[in-house]
Design a protein around this motif. Structure first.
Motif, PDB file in Angstrom:
ATOM      1  N   PHE A 190       0.954  -1.387   0.129  1.00 47.01           N
ATOM      2  CA  PHE A 190      -0.011  -0.033   0.170  1.00 47.01           C
ATOM      3  C   PHE A 190       0.928   1.359   0.070  1.00 47.01           C
ATOM      4  N   SER A 191       1.966   1.335  -0.850  1.00 46.48           N
ATOM      5  CA  SER A 191       2.711   2.387  -0.963  1.00 46.48           C
ATOM      6  C   SER A 191       1.991   3.134  -2.072  1.00 46.48           C
ATOM      7  N   MET A 192       1.857   4.575  -1.806  1.00 46.45           N
ATOM      8  CA  MET A 192       1.150   5.475  -2.581  1.00 46.45           C
ATOM      9  C   MET A 192       1.796   5.530  -3.790  1.00 46.45           C
ATOM     10  N   HIS A 193       2.919   5.504  -3.991  1.00 45.77           N
ATOM     11  CA  HIS A 193       3.875   5.584  -5.269  1.00 45.77           C
ATOM     12  C   HIS A 193       3.413   4.338  -5.983  1.00 45.77           C
ATOM     13  N   SER A 194       3.292   3.325  -5.427  1.00 41.78           N
ATOM     14  CA  SER A 194       3.159   1.860  -6.200  1.00 41.78           C
ATOM     15  C   SER A 194       1.861   1.903  -6.528  1.00 41.78           C
ATOM     16  N   LEU A 195       0.994   2.421  -5.660  1.00 38.27           N
ATOM     17  CA  LEU A 195      -0.573   2.708  -6.172  1.00 38.27           C
ATOM     18  C   LEU A 195      -0.631   3.429  -7.553  1.00 38.27           C
ATOM     19  N   ARG A 196       0.018   4.454  -7.571  1.00 41.87           N
ATOM     20  CA  ARG A 196       0.155   5.283  -8.906  1.00 41.87           C
ATOM     21  C   ARG A 196       0.798   4.538 -10.038  1.00 41.87           C
ATOM     22  N   TYR A 197       1.690   4.061  -9.890  1.00 42.64           N
ATOM     23  CA  TYR A 197       2.564   3.567 -10.855  1.00 42.64           C
ATOM     24  C   TYR A 197       2.630   2.228 -11.185  1.00 42.64           C
ATOM     25  N   ASN A 198       2.185   0.959 -10.435  1.00 44.47           N
ATOM     26  CA  ASN A 198       2.665  -0.162 -10.483  1.00 44.47           C
ATOM     27  C   ASN A 198       1.041  -1.109 -10.551  1.00 44.47           C
ATOM     28  N   ARG A 199       1.270  -2.315 -10.385  1.00 42.93           N
ATOM     29  CA  ARG A 199      -0.025  -3.092 -10.322  1.00 42.93           C
ATOM     30  C   ARG A 199      -0.919  -2.851  -9.287  1.00 42.93           C
ATOM     31  N   LEU A 200      -2.085  -2.718  -9.350  1.00 38.07           N
ATOM     32  CA  LEU A 200      -2.909  -2.304  -8.344  1.00 38.07           C
ATOM     33  C   LEU A 200      -3.505  -3.759  -7.636  1.00 38.07           C
ATOM     34  N   PRO A 201      -3.685  -3.612  -6.236  1.00 34.06           N
ATOM     35  CA  PRO A 201      -4.182  -4.682  -5.344  1.00 34.06           C
ATOM     36  C   PRO A 201      -5.588  -4.565  -5.457  1.00 34.06           C
ATOM     37  N   LEU A 202      -6.211  -4.913  -6.427  1.00 32.28           N
ATOM     38  CA  LEU A 202      -7.513  -4.937  -6.628  1.00 32.28           C
ATOM     39  C   LEU A 202      -8.493  -5.735  -5.586  1.00 32.28           C
ATOM     40  N   ASN A 203      -7.840  -6.800  -5.016  1.00 34.51           N
ATOM     41  CA  ASN A 203      -8.539  -7.562  -3.723  1.00 34.51           C
ATOM     42  C   ASN A 203      -8.525  -6.359  -2.540  1.00 34.51           C
ATOM     43  N   ASP A 204      -7.484  -5.720  -2.407  1.00 32.87           N
ATOM     44  CA  ASP A 204      -7.352  -5.060  -1.070  1.00 32.87           C
ATOM     45  C   ASP A 204      -8.255  -3.778  -1.246  1.00 32.87           C
ATOM     46  N   ILE A 205      -8.392  -3.301  -2.419  1.00 32.31           N
ATOM     47  CA  ILE A 205      -9.296  -2.037  -2.586  1.00 32.31           C
ATOM     48  C   ILE A 205     -10.826  -2.523  -2.363  1.00 32.31           C
ATOM     49  N   ALA A 206     -10.925  -3.657  -2.654  1.00 32.84           N
ATOM     50  CA  ALA A 206     -12.556  -4.318  -2.744  1.00 32.84           C
ATOM     51  C   ALA A 206     -12.708  -4.537  -1.182  1.00 32.84           C
ATOM     52  N   ALA A 207     -11.558  -4.982  -0.230  1.00 33.57           N
ATOM     53  CA  ALA A 207     -11.846  -5.084   0.976  1.00 33.57           C
ATOM     54  C   ALA A 207     -11.833  -3.851   1.765  1.00 33.57           C
ATOM     55  N   LEU A 208     -11.219  -2.805   1.264  1.00 42.80           N
ATOM     56  CA  LEU A 208     -11.100  -1.390   1.821  1.00 42.80           C
ATOM     57  C   LEU A 208     -12.607  -0.643   1.782  1.00 42.80           C
ATOM     58  N   ASP A 209     -13.140  -1.045   0.516  1.00 44.23           N
ATOM     59  CA  ASP A 209     -14.451  -0.380   0.535  1.00 44.23           C
ATOM     60  C   ASP A 209     -15.514  -0.958   1.174  1.00 44.23           C
ATOM     61  N   LYS A 210     -15.606  -2.274   1.518  1.00 42.95           N
ATOM     62  CA  LYS A 210     -16.355  -2.964   2.488  1.00 42.95           C
ATOM     63  C   LYS A 210     -15.951  -2.467   3.842  1.00 42.95           C
ATOM     64  N   VAL A 211     -14.823  -2.154   4.292  1.00 42.22           N
ATOM     65  CA  VAL A 211     -14.464  -1.690   5.557  1.00 42.22           C
ATOM     66  C   VAL A 211     -15.306  -0.201   5.831  1.00 42.22           C
ATOM     67  N   PHE A 212     -14.902   0.720   4.766  1.00 42.62           N
ATOM     68  CA  PHE A 212     -15.405   2.196   4.819  1.00 42.62           C
ATOM     69  C   PHE A 212     -16.959   1.908   4.695  1.00 42.62           C
ATOM     70  N   SER A 213     -17.485   1.039   4.027  1.00 43.83           N
ATOM     71  CA  SER A 213     -19.068   1.261   3.962  1.00 43.83           C
ATOM     72  C   SER A 213     -19.528   0.796   5.395  1.00 43.83           C
ATOM     73  N   LEU A 214     -18.918  -0.139   6.095  1.00 48.02           N
ATOM     74  CA  LEU A 214     -19.172  -0.189   7.455  1.00 48.02           C
ATOM     75  C   LEU A 214     -19.251   1.036   8.220  1.00 48.02           C
ATOM     76  N   PHE A 215     -18.260   1.871   8.188  1.00 51.67           N
ATOM     77  CA  PHE A 215     -18.055   3.151   8.845  1.00 51.67           C
ATOM     78  C   PHE A 215     -19.118   4.086   8.533  1.00 51.67           C
ATOM     79  N   LEU A 216     -19.538   4.155   7.088  1.00 50.15           N
ATOM     80  CA  LEU A 216     -20.436   5.171   6.675  1.00 50.15           C
ATOM     81  C   LEU A 216     -21.941   4.578   7.226  1.00 50.15           C
ATOM     82  N   ALA A 217     -22.212   3.144   7.485  1.00 46.42           N
ATOM     83  CA  ALA A 217     -23.378   2.990   7.765  1.00 46.42           C
ATOM     84  C   ALA A 217     -23.679   2.766   9.263  1.00 46.42           C
ATOM     85  N   SER A 218     -22.572   2.898  10.118  1.00 46.34           N
ATOM     86  CA  SER A 218     -22.687   2.786  11.499  1.00 46.34           C
ATOM     87  C   SER A 218     -22.268   3.982  12.383  1.00 46.34           C
ATOM     88  N   ASP A 219     -22.708   4.114  13.448  1.00 49.53           N
ATOM     89  CA  ASP A 219     -22.305   5.456  14.328  1.00 49.53           C
ATOM     90  C   ASP A 219     -20.949   4.946  15.234  1.00 49.53           C
TER      91      ASP A 219
END
Length: 400
Positions: A190-219
């Motif tokens: 999860f280096s921001m440089h790598s995320l910009r110029y190299n192979r994207l960890p699409l599975n990690d992005i999907a996992a992050l999306d699920k976690v952040f959705s939990l934050f948005l749906a909960s207090d």
């Protein structure tokens, strides 16, 4: 004395010297805020950024002081220790429990107990594998580097970390530790440089999306991240209590990064220039590892508060890096021979075809809904420019 023993001795000496630096006054915590990280002793907060939303609410990004690592390559174990301690404190049901777990952040004895139990567990895995190859040997485990296969093994069974945590004397059977493993995610790329110029960890992005959705749906929700950023591991702890969001950066190097200017970052690099563990080939990535944590902390905060969508941000971020790299190394030459020479050099040295297929083609074909019209237009123009000048023999470009 080997490096491992030297590190332990260094920590023991440093703990004695630091023991008079501050006194933790945990009993004064207001009950409703007992799990909020900003309530720790002010001398343990390196920097705080308070943000206000349109509805008058507040959120915060903070950087906490942590145990300073004795060796540059031990950061992964410190990040794991910090994540476990903070998650326990944030979900505690009493002031005394919250105080206990937060204070553990600064207990070198507790850290080394956990470290020892973690490495002993890994050595048991070495015995079962009987392969004597990197990294599954006692020699590699004893070096104190939390290798990627180690963290995968430690987290593949949700009961592993809670059991080790208890055996190390950091928790007890009644503290609800069993659920903590589901509140910690490890992302080694999860280096921001790598995320910009190299192979994207699409599975990690999907996992992050699920976690952040939990934050948005909960207090009320808590999640910690162990992030590998170039040559370093950091911990980012996100919490939401009664609707209030706090995102805490914890970096075992203890450099003040949140709120630091470019000049201050360069000054940190100058201080580290004489560090024998930071060889010349690591100094470039070392600089990036000082920049990444702040950008990531800000990004996570913005996703949790609904200011950003993690998938859209990272896909656009990667596409921007793709176009930026192409323009820098290929540009817009008019002659086909010149284009081919520059294009081949770019594909060999910067954006290999497998990465383009994994990132760019997959994004355009499967995730185009996340892309802005501007990005779609840029990709179409890029494809048109090349296809008009080079005969790709039916390779074509996906339609955006």
């Amino acid at each position: 004395m080997d490096d491992f023993c030297r590190g332990i001795v260094h920590d023991i000496i440093e703990s004695v010297l630091e023991s008079h630096d501050h006194t933790l006054e945990w009993g004064v915590l207001p009950p409703k805020l007992r799990r909020q990280l900003h309530q720790v002793d002010p001398c343990l907060v390196l920097h705080t950024v308070v943000l206000h939303d349109e509805d008058g609410g507040q959120s915060a990004m903070i950087q906490l002081k942590a145990l300073k690592q004795a060796k540059n390559d031990s950061c992964g174990y410190y990040a794991m220790y910090n994540a476990l301690s903070c998650v326990q404190a944030l979900r505690a049901h009493s002031d005394s429990d919250a105080s206990h777990h937060i204070s553990q952040l600064y207990s070198r004895a507790s850290f080394w107990r956990l470290f020892t139990h973690l490495t002993n567990h890994l050595k048991e895995k070495v015995k079962t594998l009987q392969c004597d190859t990197y990294p599954w040997t006692n020699t590699h485990v004893e070096k104190g580097v939390l290798e990627r296969p180690y963290i995968e093994h430690l987290m593949e069974d949700p009961s592993t970390l809670p059991n080790i945590w208890r055996r190390a004397g950091c928790g007890h059977a009644q503290d609800g530790m069993d659920t903590v493993s589901h509140m910690i995610s490890a992302m080694p790329d999860f280096s921001m440089h790598s995320l910009r110029y190299n192979r994207l960890p699409l599975n990690d992005i999907a996992a992050l999306d699920k976690v952040f959705s939990l934050f948005l749906a909960s207090d009320d929700y808590t999640h910690a991240f162990l992030l590998g950023q170039t040559i370093h591991w950091v911990c980012i702890v996100c919490s939401k209590l009664s609707g209030r969001v706090e995102v805490a950066l914890i970096d075992s190097r203890n450099h003040k990064l949140l709120g630091a200017t470019e000049e201050e970052i360069k000054s940190i690099m100058d201080e580290d220039a004489d560090d024998p563990d930071l060889t010349t080939r690591y100094k470039g990535p070392g600089y990036q590892s000082l920049k990444d944590p702040v950008q990531t902390t800000t990004l996570f905060h913005d996703c949790i508060t609904g200011r950003q969508d993690i998938t859209t941000y990272l896909l656009e971020y990667n596409m921007d890096g793709f176009f930026e790299s192409f323009e820098e190394h290929v540009g817009l030459p008019s002659k086909e021979d010149e284009i081919l020479m520059l294009l081949i050099g770019w594909l060999e040295g910067y954006w290999p075809p497998p990465v383009i297929r994994h990132n760019i083609v997959q994004i355009v074909e499967q995730k185009r809904r996340y892309l802005s019209n501007n990005t779609r237009d840029k990709f179409h123009a890029w494809g048109t420019y090349l296809s008009e000048r080079i005969d790709f023999q039916g390779c074509g470009f996906p339609v955006v």
